[in-house]
Motif scaffolding. Structure first.
Motif, mmCIF file in Angstrom:
data_model
loop_
_atom_site.group_PDB
_atom_site.id
_atom_site.type_symbol
_atom_site.label_atom_id
_atom_site.label_comp_id
_atom_site.label_asym_id
_atom_site.label_seq_id
_atom_site.Cartn_x
_atom_site.Cartn_y
_atom_site.Cartn_z
ATOM 1 N N ARG A 445 11.919 5.084 5.630
ATOM 2 C CA ARG A 445 11.216 4.222 6.579
ATOM 3 C C ARG A 445 11.168 4.818 7.979
ATOM 4 O O ARG A 445 10.114 4.882 8.611
ATOM 5 C CB ARG A 445 11.902 2.853 6.610
ATOM 6 C CG ARG A 445 11.463 1.948 7.756
ATOM 7 C CD ARG A 445 12.233 0.643 7.730
ATOM 8 N NE ARG A 445 11.858 -0.132 6.559
ATOM 9 C CZ ARG A 445 10.867 -1.032 6.548
ATOM 10 N NH1 ARG A 445 10.152 -1.234 7.642
ATOM 11 N NH2 ARG A 445 10.583 -1.704 5.464
ATOM 12 N N ASP A 451 3.214 7.251 10.658
ATOM 13 C CA ASP A 451 1.949 7.438 9.973
ATOM 14 C C ASP A 451 1.284 6.089 9.762
ATOM 15 O O ASP A 451 1.866 5.208 9.125
ATOM 16 C CB ASP A 451 2.186 8.120 8.617
ATOM 17 C CG ASP A 451 0.890 8.344 7.860
ATOM 18 O OD1 ASP A 451 0.471 7.418 7.142
ATOM 19 O OD2 ASP A 451 0.309 9.429 8.000
ATOM 20 N N PRO A 452 0.067 5.882 10.275
ATOM 21 C CA PRO A 452 -0.556 4.555 10.192
ATOM 22 C C PRO A 452 -0.720 4.039 8.773
ATOM 23 O O PRO A 452 -0.485 2.860 8.502
ATOM 24 C CB PRO A 452 -1.919 4.770 10.870
ATOM 25 C CG PRO A 452 -1.724 5.957 11.755
ATOM 26 C CD PRO A 452 -0.745 6.826 11.049
ATOM 27 N N ARG A 453 -1.114 4.916 7.836
ATOM 28 C CA ARG A 453 -1.317 4.457 6.460
ATOM 29 C C ARG A 453 -0.004 4.024 5.840
ATOM 30 O O ARG A 453 0.100 2.949 5.227
ATOM 31 C CB ARG A 453 -1.936 5.574 5.605
ATOM 32 C CG ARG A 453 -2.162 5.159 4.145
ATOM 33 C CD ARG A 453 -2.720 6.287 3.316
ATOM 34 N NE ARG A 453 -1.761 7.339 3.060
ATOM 35 C CZ ARG A 453 -0.916 7.340 2.013
ATOM 36 N NH1 ARG A 453 -0.914 6.337 1.158
ATOM 37 N NH2 ARG A 453 -0.079 8.340 1.842
ATOM 38 N N ALA A 455 2.771 3.241 7.410
ATOM 39 C CA ALA A 455 3.308 2.087 8.138
ATOM 40 C C ALA A 455 2.699 0.793 7.610
ATOM 41 O O ALA A 455 3.386 -0.225 7.462
ATOM 42 C CB ALA A 455 3.042 2.240 9.630
ATOM 43 N N ALA A 456 1.392 0.821 7.306
ATOM 44 C CA ALA A 456 0.743 -0.354 6.736
ATOM 45 C C ALA A 456 1.292 -0.663 5.348
ATOM 46 O O ALA A 456 1.498 -1.832 4.992
ATOM 47 C CB ALA A 456 -0.769 -0.132 6.672
ATOM 48 N N GLU A 457 1.548 0.384 4.566
ATOM 49 C CA GLU A 457 2.150 0.183 3.242
ATOM 50 C C GLU A 457 3.534 -0.452 3.373
ATOM 51 O O GLU A 457 3.905 -1.344 2.606
ATOM 52 C CB GLU A 457 2.254 1.526 2.510
ATOM 53 C CG GLU A 457 0.943 2.236 2.265
ATOM 54 C CD GLU A 457 0.255 1.772 0.997
ATOM 55 O OE1 GLU A 457 0.676 0.748 0.429
ATOM 56 O OE2 GLU A 457 -0.723 2.425 0.589
ATOM 57 N N ALA A 459 4.571 -2.350 5.864
ATOM 58 C CA ALA A 459 4.418 -3.728 6.340
ATOM 59 C C ALA A 459 4.111 -4.690 5.195
ATOM 60 O O ALA A 459 4.537 -5.848 5.199
ATOM 61 C CB ALA A 459 3.328 -3.784 7.399
ATOM 62 N N ASP A 460 3.386 -4.207 4.192
ATOM 63 C CA ASP A 460 3.049 -5.046 3.046
ATOM 64 C C ASP A 460 4.231 -5.242 2.100
ATOM 65 O O ASP A 460 4.158 -6.067 1.176
ATOM 66 C CB ASP A 460 1.889 -4.417 2.255
ATOM 67 C CG ASP A 460 0.567 -4.490 3.005
ATOM 68 O OD1 ASP A 460 0.463 -5.343 3.914
ATOM 69 O OD2 ASP A 460 -0.335 -3.695 2.688
ATOM 70 N N ASP A 462 7.651 -5.768 3.123
ATOM 71 C CA ASP A 462 8.742 -5.971 4.073
ATOM 72 C C ASP A 462 9.682 -7.109 3.696
ATOM 73 O O ASP A 462 10.558 -7.466 4.479
ATOM 74 C CB ASP A 462 8.167 -6.224 5.477
ATOM 75 C CG ASP A 462 9.118 -5.748 6.568
ATOM 76 O OD1 ASP A 462 9.880 -4.802 6.304
ATOM 77 O OD2 ASP A 462 9.099 -6.336 7.662
#
Length: 482
Positions: A445, A451-453, A455-457, A459-460, A462
């Motif tokens: 983590r 990395d934006p991609r 980081a979004a993964e 966040a989903d 969490d």
């Protein structure tokens, strides 16, 4: 009389000689095959190519069979010249041989000095293949008259089933002799991995030239659509399967690039398909070669992600029968049976699984080099350590090649009929790639949130309870065959 030229086993095409009367040295060093367990089909191809080249050259060629290269050169007892080798170890050895002259490299398009000037001029890190490819196209005037088309477009539909198969490779007396020698070597204790032939790959320039002509005529037209696709029923799809021919030096990449470009200009193949193929030769192949020399020698030892697990025995031994996950067993069986898999299979099935499990990048790179018929240190060093395993401090790629089972389902037909379900993260039916991807994200983590991609993964995913359950499940699975 010209100086005798020593042709290494990856310098076997006509472009490595300058004159029709130039004497040639070829060497089979038996101990080289003893040092590391090589795929049986790769060993066969190397010996077959060397012996076929000697037969082609006739009286011009001296083929020495010895224990080591130094023993062969001592027996020769005359000055020799050598085109720049493709590994640092071979270059270091050559510089210790009295009377041996090292010539500039061949078999690549971009000069090393040109690459160094380009790389030194890049004011930001890391170095990117896309930037280099744009430079190389301009530098060598390739595909002029239009912009680059970007990445190939994938589809899960296969190419035209009426496309004829590539010209067959026909084994001859030389191959029979090679097979008998390898059988004898095994009885003497030299060990190999993988299954024996028949020989599937070109061992001569003529065989490789015929394969290239077939690809340009029949398969190039669909290369942009199918280069990233994976299929259980068709390991070839639109691929040329000529990487071993280029890496043995049987084919010169620059004429191949010009032939592909001509197919576009003549209307025989669309621009996107030609661009996708040229990107592999002028882009990736050149980029990996140049990086090997530009970034070495400390490149391979870098670590960015914590990956300390040894390669498991089932993987190292190509035991595809121990695996139930359909994508992994199919690709691993392809390596076992053919010593080959295409790029998406290497990165997204083999490398992706190793990355998720935290296997040691240097061991994985060594495995790729030994187990693949086109394996070479300069290729695998950057492709495996840098791209696949993201172990080079991100100097050549922006993110690790980590994806879940859902992505594999989108670009392949593997998930149909697999006991695992690509959308499942937890439970007996959870896809090992989906659960492994999520566990990989959680374990790394702190390193991946930039990395934006990814980081979004993250966040989903969490939810703390789910996170602990996934980590526990994948820790229990570990490096066991899925």
């Amino acid at each position: 009389m010209p100086t005798r030229r020593w042709l290494l086993a990856d310098q076997l095409g006509p472009h490595f000689l300058d004159a029709d009367d130039q004497p040639v040295l070829l060497v089979e060093a038996k101990e080289w095959f003893r040092q590391r367990r090589m795929h049986r089909q790769k060993a066969h191809l190397i010996l077959s190519a060397l012996r076929h080249r000697a037969a082609e050259l006739g009286d011009r060629a001296l083929l020495l069979r010895a224990g080591t290269f130094r023993e062969a050169l001592t027996r020769l007892g005359e000055p020799v010249e050598l085109v720049h080798p493709t590994s640092r170890a071979a270059l270091g050895f050559a510089r210790t041989v009295e009377g041996l002259t090292v010539l500039p490299p061949r078999g690549f398009v971009t000069d090393r000095a040109d690459f160094a000037a380009w790389a030194d001029g890049v004011r930001r890190a890391p170095l990117r293949m896309t930037d280099f490819y744009r430079y190389a196209r301009q530098r060598h005037a390739v595909l002029t008259g239009g912009p680059a088309t970007g990445r190939p477009r994938s589809t899960t539909r296969g190419p035209d089933p009426d496309v004829p198969p590539p010209p067959p490779v026909t084994e001859d007396a030389i191959d029979a002799e090679v097979r008998a020698d390898l059988d004898r070597w095994e009885r003497e204790g030299i060990r190999f991995v993988g299954r024996d032939g028949p020989r599937r790959y070109p061992a001569t320039h003529a065989e490789a030239r015929d394969r290239l002509a077939h690809f340009l005529r029949h398969r190039l037209v669909g290369y942009d659509r199918y280069a990233d696709v994976m299929s259980h029923g068709d390991p070839l799809l639109a691929h040329s399967v000529l990487s071993s021919s280029f890496n043995l030096g049987l084919l010169d990449p620059e004429p191949a690039i010009r032939d592909a470009e001509r197919a576009w200009r003549d209307g025989a193949a669309p621009r996107g398909a030609v661009e996708a193929f040229v990107r592999q030769l002028l882009g990736w192949r050149e980029f990996l070669w140049q990086l090997y020399w530009y970034l070495e020698p400390d490149f391979r030892g870098r670590r960015w992600l914590p990956a300390t697990e040894p390669l498991p025995e089932w993987f190292a031994e190509l035991d595809a029968d121990a695996v139930e996950a359909r994508c992994l067993t199919d690709v691993l069986a392809g390596v076992r049976d053919r010593a080959w898999a295409h790029q998406s299979q290497r990165l997204l099935v083999l490398g992706n699984y190793a990355l998720q499990r935290g296997w040691r990048p240097d061991e994985l790179a060594d495995w790729f080099q030994r187990s693949f018929v086109d394996g070479a240190e300069w290729v695998m060093n950057a492709m495996v350590v840098g791209m696949s395993q993201y172990a080079d401090l991100g100097r050549i790629d922006t993110r690790p090649y980590a994806v879940d089972g859902g992505h594999l389902d989108e670009i392949s037909d593997y998930c149909a009929g697999c006991r695992y379900q690509p959308e499942r993260v937890l439970g007996d039916l959870a896809c090992p790639y989906t659960g492994g991807f999520e566990a990989f994200l959680h374990r790394n983590r702190e390193r991946l949130v930039a990395d934006p991609r990814l980081a979004a993964e993250l966040a989903d995913r969490d939810d703390p309870e789910r996170r602990e359950a996934v980590l526990a499940q994948e820790e229990k699975r570990g490096s066991n065959p899925p």
